[in-house]
Design a protein around this motif. Structure first.
Motif, PDB file in Angstrom:
ATOM      1  N   ASN A 113       0.847  -1.189   0.000  1.00 58.15           N
ATOM      2  CA  ASN A 113       0.000   0.000   0.000  1.00 58.15           C
ATOM      3  C   ASN A 113       0.886   1.243   0.000  1.00 58.15           C
ATOM      4  O   ASN A 113       2.102   1.148   0.182  1.00 58.15           O
ATOM      5  CB  ASN A 113      -0.940  -0.015   1.220  1.00 58.15           C
ATOM      6  N   GLY A 114       0.285   2.370  -0.222  1.00 61.39           N
ATOM      7  CA  GLY A 114       1.037   3.619  -0.333  1.00 61.39           C
ATOM      8  C   GLY A 114       1.837   3.981   0.902  1.00 61.39           C
ATOM      9  O   GLY A 114       2.944   4.522   0.787  1.00 61.39           O
ATOM     10  N   TRP A 115       1.317   3.718   2.072  1.00 63.90           N
ATOM     11  CA  TRP A 115       2.032   4.059   3.300  1.00 63.90           C
ATOM     12  C   TRP A 115       3.323   3.261   3.408  1.00 63.90           C
ATOM     13  O   TRP A 115       4.380   3.800   3.719  1.00 63.90           O
ATOM     14  CB  TRP A 115       1.162   3.820   4.531  1.00 63.90           C
ATOM     15  N   PHE A 116       3.219   1.955   3.173  1.00 67.23           N
ATOM     16  CA  PHE A 116       4.412   1.114   3.224  1.00 67.23           C
ATOM     17  C   PHE A 116       5.399   1.530   2.139  1.00 67.23           C
ATOM     18  O   PHE A 116       6.585   1.721   2.397  1.00 67.23           O
ATOM     19  CB  PHE A 116       4.044  -0.367   3.061  1.00 67.23           C
ATOM     20  N   LEU A 117       4.905   1.652   0.914  1.00 63.35           N
ATOM     21  CA  LEU A 117       5.808   1.940  -0.205  1.00 63.35           C
ATOM     22  C   LEU A 117       6.472   3.301  -0.068  1.00 63.35           C
ATOM     23  O   LEU A 117       7.628   3.463  -0.476  1.00 63.35           O
ATOM     24  CB  LEU A 117       5.045   1.827  -1.525  1.00 63.35           C
ATOM     25  N   SER A 118       5.778   4.273   0.539  1.00 61.79           N
ATOM     26  CA  SER A 118       6.398   5.594   0.714  1.00 61.79           C
ATOM     27  C   SER A 118       7.567   5.533   1.696  1.00 61.79           C
ATOM     28  O   SER A 118       8.567   6.226   1.508  1.00 61.79           O
ATOM     29  CB  SER A 118       5.364   6.640   1.142  1.00 61.79           C
ATOM     30  N   CYS A 119       7.462   4.714   2.709  1.00 61.00           N
ATOM     31  CA  CYS A 119       8.587   4.558   3.650  1.00 61.00           C
ATOM     32  C   CYS A 119       9.663   3.654   3.073  1.00 61.00           C
ATOM     33  O   CYS A 119      10.850   3.962   3.151  1.00 61.00           O
ATOM     34  CB  CYS A 119       8.103   4.000   4.984  1.00 61.00           C
TER      35      CYS A 119
END
Length: 158
Positions: free
Chosen positions: A52-58
């Protein structure tokens, strides 16, 4: 701007270290006690949910911010910040190599096995996954922790 990018590298790396640490101390020990079908199903669900975006952004942000920060401090000539930032970047890159070289292929193989209810031997699927995934997750936890510490050190020097 240099400090803001270094702070972003530090925070995102710390969040990744925390994520891998949570697997090491809670998720995988809890699943160790589950039967093979439950283990496979839960890990398959985690593999789906984590993209998801939260994981991938980190996950990606730690590399991007770390690289930009290292470049900015290399150009500025501030060796006291550049050296620990470079160490942080190198340790995070090592974690990425481990993740892409081992964890993602293991996750993909686990997913390719299909739903546990339709798999002839969920125990074999688990045995092909767990003994390699778990100890190397500890290693990437330590790599991320080292990266986080190095970025913290760089922040103190900035």
């Amino acid at each position: 701007m240099r400090i803001a990018v270094l702070l972003a590298a530090t925070v995102t790396t710390g969040m990744m270290a925390g994520l891998f640490y949570a697997y090491s101390i809670s998720v995988m020990p809890a699943l160790q006690r589950a039967d093979a079908a439950v283990f496979v199903e839960v890990m398959q669900r985690i593999n789906t949910a984590i993209t998801n975006g939260w994981f991938l952004s980190c996950f990606g942000g730690a590399l991007v911010f770390g690289a930009i920060s290292t470049i900015l401090y290399a150009v500025s000539g501030l060796a006291a910040v550049f050296v620990p930032a470079l160490i942080g970047l190198a340790l995070y890159a090592a974690q990425l190599a481990l993740t892409f070289g081992l964890h993602i292929p293991l996750n993909n193989a686990l997913d390719a096995a299909g739903p546990p209810g339709h798999t002839a031997d969920p125990g074999a699927v688990r045995r092909a996954f767990e003994p390699r995934w778990v100890p190397w997750n500890h290693a990437r936890t330590l790599l991320c922790l080292g990266s986080f510490a190095a970025f913290c050190w760089a922040l103190v020097q900035a």
